[in-house]
Design a protein around this motif. Structure first.
Motif, PDB file in Angstrom:
ATOM      1  N   SER A 107       0.822  -1.213   0.000  1.00  0.00           N
ATOM      2  CA  SER A 107       0.000   0.000   0.000  1.00  0.00           C
ATOM      3  C   SER A 107       0.855   1.262   0.000  1.00  0.00           C
ATOM      4  CB  SER A 107      -0.931   0.001   1.221  1.00  0.00           C
ATOM      5  OG  SER A 107      -1.787  -1.121   1.204  1.00  0.00           O
ATOM      6  N   LEU A 108       2.181   1.099   0.011  1.00  0.00           N
ATOM      7  CA  LEU A 108       3.094   2.240  -0.014  1.00  0.00           C
ATOM      8  C   LEU A 108       3.636   2.466  -1.424  1.00  0.00           C
ATOM      9  CD1 LEU A 108       5.223   1.543   3.199  1.00  0.00           C
ATOM     10  CD2 LEU A 108       3.537   3.365   2.926  1.00  0.00           C
ATOM     11  N   VAL A 109       4.038   3.694  -1.695  1.00  0.00           N
ATOM     12  CA  VAL A 109       4.762   4.014  -2.929  1.00  0.00           C
ATOM     13  C   VAL A 109       6.247   3.785  -2.658  1.00  0.00           C
ATOM     14  CG1 VAL A 109       5.379   5.816  -4.576  1.00  0.00           C
ATOM     15  CG2 VAL A 109       3.049   5.684  -3.689  1.00  0.00           C
ATOM     16  N   TRP A 110       6.846   2.832  -3.357  1.00  0.00           N
ATOM     17  CA  TRP A 110       8.256   2.506  -3.128  1.00  0.00           C
ATOM     18  C   TRP A 110       9.187   3.250  -4.085  1.00  0.00           C
ATOM     19  CZ3 TRP A 110      10.398  -0.452   0.724  1.00  0.00           C
ATOM     20  CH2 TRP A 110       9.507  -1.159   1.523  1.00  0.00           C
ATOM     21  N   THR A 111       8.744   3.440  -5.300  1.00  0.00           N
ATOM     22  CA  THR A 111       9.618   4.040  -6.304  1.00  0.00           C
ATOM     23  C   THR A 111       8.867   5.116  -7.074  1.00  0.00           C
ATOM     24  OG1 THR A 111      10.678   1.885  -6.584  1.00  0.00           O
ATOM     25  CG2 THR A 111      11.172   3.554  -8.249  1.00  0.00           C
ATOM     26  N   VAL A 112       9.552   6.243  -7.312  1.00  0.00           N
ATOM     27  CA  VAL A 112       9.033   7.301  -8.189  1.00  0.00           C
ATOM     28  C   VAL A 112      10.044   7.456  -9.319  1.00  0.00           C
ATOM     29  CG1 VAL A 112       8.321   9.704  -8.405  1.00  0.00           C
ATOM     30  CG2 VAL A 112       7.865   8.457  -6.287  1.00  0.00           C
ATOM     31  N   GLU A 113       9.631   7.112 -10.531  1.00  0.00           N
ATOM     32  CA  GLU A 113      10.519   7.117 -11.696  1.00  0.00           C
ATOM     33  C   GLU A 113      10.161   8.273 -12.619  1.00  0.00           C
ATOM     34  OE1 GLU A 113      11.958   3.618 -14.645  1.00  0.00           O
ATOM     35  OE2 GLU A 113       9.859   4.195 -14.852  1.00  0.00           O
ATOM     36  N   VAL A 114      11.195   8.959 -13.117  1.00  0.00           N
ATOM     37  CA  VAL A 114      11.007  10.086 -14.030  1.00  0.00           C
ATOM     38  C   VAL A 114      11.650   9.738 -15.366  1.00  0.00           C
ATOM     39  CG1 VAL A 114      11.435  12.541 -14.446  1.00  0.00           C
ATOM     40  CG2 VAL A 114      11.003  11.734 -12.121  1.00  0.00           C
ATOM     41  N   THR A 115      10.895   9.874 -16.456  1.00  0.00           N
ATOM     42  CA  THR A 115      11.421   9.611 -17.794  1.00  0.00           C
ATOM     43  C   THR A 115      11.081  10.771 -18.717  1.00  0.00           C
ATOM     44  OG1 THR A 115       9.376   8.442 -18.433  1.00  0.00           O
ATOM     45  CG2 THR A 115      11.171   7.113 -17.541  1.00  0.00           C
ATOM     46  N   GLY A 116      11.868  10.888 -19.793  1.00  0.00           N
ATOM     47  CA  GLY A 116      11.594  11.892 -20.821  1.00  0.00           C
ATOM     48  C   GLY A 116      12.256  13.232 -20.606  1.00  0.00           C
ATOM     49  N   VAL A 117      13.019  13.397 -19.504  1.00  0.00           N
ATOM     50  CA  VAL A 117      13.644  14.692 -19.240  1.00  0.00           C
ATOM     51  C   VAL A 117      14.975  14.791 -19.980  1.00  0.00           C
ATOM     52  CG1 VAL A 117      12.541  15.098 -17.010  1.00  0.00           C
ATOM     53  CG2 VAL A 117      14.634  13.757 -17.103  1.00  0.00           C
ATOM     54  N   GLU A 118      15.238  15.935 -20.534  1.00  0.00           N
ATOM     55  CA  GLU A 118      16.508  16.202 -21.213  1.00  0.00           C
ATOM     56  C   GLU A 118      17.127  17.486 -20.660  1.00  0.00           C
ATOM     57  OE1 GLU A 118      15.920  16.142 -25.405  1.00  0.00           O
ATOM     58  OE2 GLU A 118      15.254  14.052 -25.465  1.00  0.00           O
ATOM     59  N   SER A 119      16.519  18.613 -20.998  1.00  0.00           N
ATOM     60  CA  SER A 119      17.046  19.889 -20.483  1.00  0.00           C
ATOM     61  C   SER A 119      16.589  20.147 -19.051  1.00  0.00           C
ATOM     62  CB  SER A 119      16.603  21.043 -21.395  1.00  0.00           C
ATOM     63  OG  SER A 119      15.186  21.097 -21.484  1.00  0.00           O
ATOM     64  N   ILE A 120      15.437  19.621 -18.667  1.00  0.00           N
ATOM     65  CA  ILE A 120      14.937  19.776 -17.300  1.00  0.00           C
ATOM     66  C   ILE A 120      15.568  18.695 -16.430  1.00  0.00           C
ATOM     67  CG2 ILE A 120      12.855  19.766 -15.855  1.00  0.00           C
ATOM     68  CD1 ILE A 120      11.271  20.594 -18.310  1.00  0.00           C
ATOM     69  N   LYS A 127      11.066  17.301  -7.023  1.00  0.00           N
ATOM     70  CA  LYS A 127      10.725  18.326  -6.029  1.00  0.00           C
ATOM     71  C   LYS A 127       9.287  18.784  -6.205  1.00  0.00           C
ATOM     72  CE  LYS A 127      12.117  22.870  -4.306  1.00  0.00           C
ATOM     73  NZ  LYS A 127      13.038  24.029  -4.483  1.00  0.00           N
ATOM     74  N   ALA A 128       8.869  19.014  -7.456  1.00  0.00           N
ATOM     75  CA  ALA A 128       7.484  19.416  -7.718  1.00  0.00           C
ATOM     76  C   ALA A 128       6.516  18.310  -7.308  1.00  0.00           C
ATOM     77  CB  ALA A 128       7.321  19.763  -9.195  1.00  0.00           C
ATOM     78  N   ALA A 129       6.892  17.039  -7.548  1.00  0.00           N
ATOM     79  CA  ALA A 129       6.031  15.923  -7.162  1.00  0.00           C
ATOM     80  C   ALA A 129       5.917  15.820  -5.644  1.00  0.00           C
ATOM     81  CB  ALA A 129       6.586  14.626  -7.743  1.00  0.00           C
ATOM     82  N   HIS A 130       7.024  16.073  -4.940  1.00  0.00           N
ATOM     83  CA  HIS A 130       7.014  16.021  -3.467  1.00  0.00           C
ATOM     84  C   HIS A 130       6.075  17.072  -2.904  1.00  0.00           C
ATOM     85  CE1 HIS A 130       8.423  16.211   0.698  1.00  0.00           C
ATOM     86  NE2 HIS A 130       8.958  15.000   0.504  1.00  0.00           N
ATOM     87  N   GLU A 131       6.044  18.241  -3.521  1.00  0.00           N
ATOM     88  CA  GLU A 131       5.142  19.301  -3.056  1.00  0.00           C
ATOM     89  C   GLU A 131       3.675  18.926  -3.231  1.00  0.00           C
ATOM     90  OE1 GLU A 131       6.337  22.720  -5.237  1.00  0.00           O
ATOM     91  OE2 GLU A 131       8.235  22.981  -4.146  1.00  0.00           O
ATOM     92  N   GLU A 132       3.406  17.995  -4.172  1.00  0.00           N
ATOM     93  CA  GLU A 132       2.032  17.525  -4.386  1.00  0.00           C
ATOM     94  C   GLU A 132       1.737  16.235  -3.621  1.00  0.00           C
ATOM     95  OE1 GLU A 132      -0.297  19.172  -5.859  1.00  0.00           O
ATOM     96  OE2 GLU A 132       1.090  20.807  -6.349  1.00  0.00           O
ATOM     97  N   GLY A 133       2.680  15.826  -2.753  1.00  0.00           N
ATOM     98  CA  GLY A 133       2.446  14.645  -1.922  1.00  0.00           C
ATOM     99  C   GLY A 133       2.861  13.335  -2.550  1.00  0.00           C
ATOM    100  N   LEU A 134       3.608  13.398  -3.642  1.00  0.00           N
ATOM    101  CA  LEU A 134       4.063  12.192  -4.312  1.00  0.00           C
ATOM    102  C   LEU A 134       5.557  12.007  -4.052  1.00  0.00           C
ATOM    103  CD1 LEU A 134       3.824   9.804  -6.228  1.00  0.00           C
ATOM    104  CD2 LEU A 134       3.993  11.384  -8.157  1.00  0.00           C
ATOM    105  N   TYR A 135       5.892  10.998  -3.237  1.00  0.00           N
ATOM    106  CA  TYR A 135       7.280  10.720  -2.907  1.00  0.00           C
ATOM    107  C   TYR A 135       7.364   9.294  -2.362  1.00  0.00           C
ATOM    108  CZ  TYR A 135       5.282  12.302   1.539  1.00  0.00           C
ATOM    109  OH  TYR A 135       4.460  12.483   2.626  1.00  0.00           O
TER     110      TYR A 135
END
Length: 397
Positions: A107-120, A127-135
């Protein structure tokens, strides 16, 4: 939850039926909607099948009517587990606590994966996801809807065109599509296009620059094909020569093609192993014997348990090991010759660019010796023969 998991929870047995009217027994059982599956007949005439624990007891009246006898071979499922665990209370309590713990951990979120970023940067997105409660280690039920998270992250992160959020089990994937920017074209210096090898020109198309050769002209490696110098002695302009030049190039190949080939087939012998999968690790629970096959292939099929739309981090895996038999088959020299030429043609085309074409081939020498067909072949290939060379000029030119 699929049927196999329900059968495991309810319990089932593998039975052997012999004597009496076995066909009538099966027909009556199916007519009474008893669950029988994996029905087969042994070499001795007995019937083998599997039946749920509940329907097993409903078989007894039918056995008397048909004169059949029944023998239990194996037992499967949770009811038999609990029967064994009665004498192992602490182990049973620990097992229950283990499943409760697995449910809580799933029931926990274990992994947060980010794909598609190049210049960002990835840190900016996290950090933006953490501010929305996703971590990581956040409770799944405390997360907002994925569509709402996608919308809020798109507004928070500058320079993105779209953000998608997808949750699969204990993993959350954030896919970012960045806004397109005009591509900065590199600054190129004036250049010639020169020949990469000796060839006969078959086609020349100059986009910029001045062509110095024509079709059917013979060129040597390093000769200028399209010049980057335009004008005369009084008015000279230096440009970036661009275009395409194709030519006929000769490639000599030494081919050795064997007079036998190896064919692989299955003997029908196989071994099955079962594993319990927990948290990405597999623990073998059956099939502990050694593999006595000289050559074999392994097939794996993993099934993770599901709950609603999510996938739980435990399940089972089936591993099937099949014996492989290799057979050496002799072939005729003509067939070996064809196979060797086909392999050489494929190699020629792969090495000389996507637009290469074989225009002719000539076998210079051929012999059969030591179980192989030896050939020396000359291929005439039409291919691109142009490459760039910087144009160096002095201040006075």
């Amino acid at each position: 939850m699929n049927a196999s998991w329900l059968q495991w929870l309810r319990g089932s047995v593998t039975i052997q039926i012999r004597g009496g009217n076995m066909e009538e027994l099966v027909n009556r059982a199916l007519a009474d909607k008893l669950q029988l599956w994996s029905i087969s007949r042994t070499s001795g005439g007995e019937l083998l099948c599997q039946v749920t624990l509940r329907d097993f007891f409903r078989l007894k009246p039918l056995l008397k009517k048909t004169g059949c006898r029944l023998h239990i071979l194996t037992r499967h499922g949770m009811p038999f587990w609990f029967e064994k665990l009665e004498k192992r209370l602490f182990f049973g309590v620990g097992l229950i606590l283990f499943f409760i713990g697995m449910y809580v951990l799933s029931s926990l979120v274990w992994t947060v994966e980010v794909t598609g970023v190049e210049s960002i940067s990835e840190e900016q997105v996290l950090k933006a996801a953490h501010e929305e409660g996703l971590y990581p280690f956040q409770w799944s039920f405390r997360l907002a809807d994925t569509d709402m998270l996608s919308k809020k992250l798109s507004q928070k992160i500058p320079g993105v065109a779209w953000v998608g959020v997808e949750k699969k089990g204990t993993k959350v994937s954030i896919k970012v599509v960045e806004s397109t920017k005009p591509e900065d074209k590199p600054l190129l210096s004036p250049r010639h296009l020169v020949a990469t090898t000796d060839a006969v020109v078959t086609d020349i198309m100059a986009e910029t620059g001045r062509p110095l050769v024509k079709r059917n002209a013979r060129v040597k490696k390093g000769d200028i094909l399209i010049s980057g110098i335009l004008g005369d002695e009084n008015n000279t302009m230096y440009v970036i020569a661009q275009g395409e030049v194709k030519g006929l190039v000769w490639h000599e190949y030494n081919i050795a093609s064997p007079l036998e080939r190896i064919e692989k087939g299955y003997t029908g012998e196989m071994t099955t192993r079962w594993y319990a999968v927990i948290g990405g690790r597999a623990v073998r629970v059956s099939g502990f014997g050694a593999i006595n096959y000289d050559k074999y292939e392994t097939e794996r099929d993993m099934q993770l348990a599901t709950w609603r739309t999510g996938t739980l981090p435990f399940g089972k895996m089936k591993e099937v090991i099949r014996e492989v038999q290799e057979e050496r088959i002799s072939i005729e020299p003509k067939e070996a010759k064809i196979a060797g030429l086909e392999q050489a043609r494929a190699d020629v085309l792969a090495k000389n660019g996507p637009g290469a074409k074989i225009r002719a081939e000539n076998i210079l020498h051929e012999k059969t010796d030591n179980g192989k067909v030896y050939m020396k072949v000359l291929f005439e290939v039409e291919q691109s023969i142009a490459t760039e060379r910087p144009l160096v000029h002095t201040q006075g030119e």
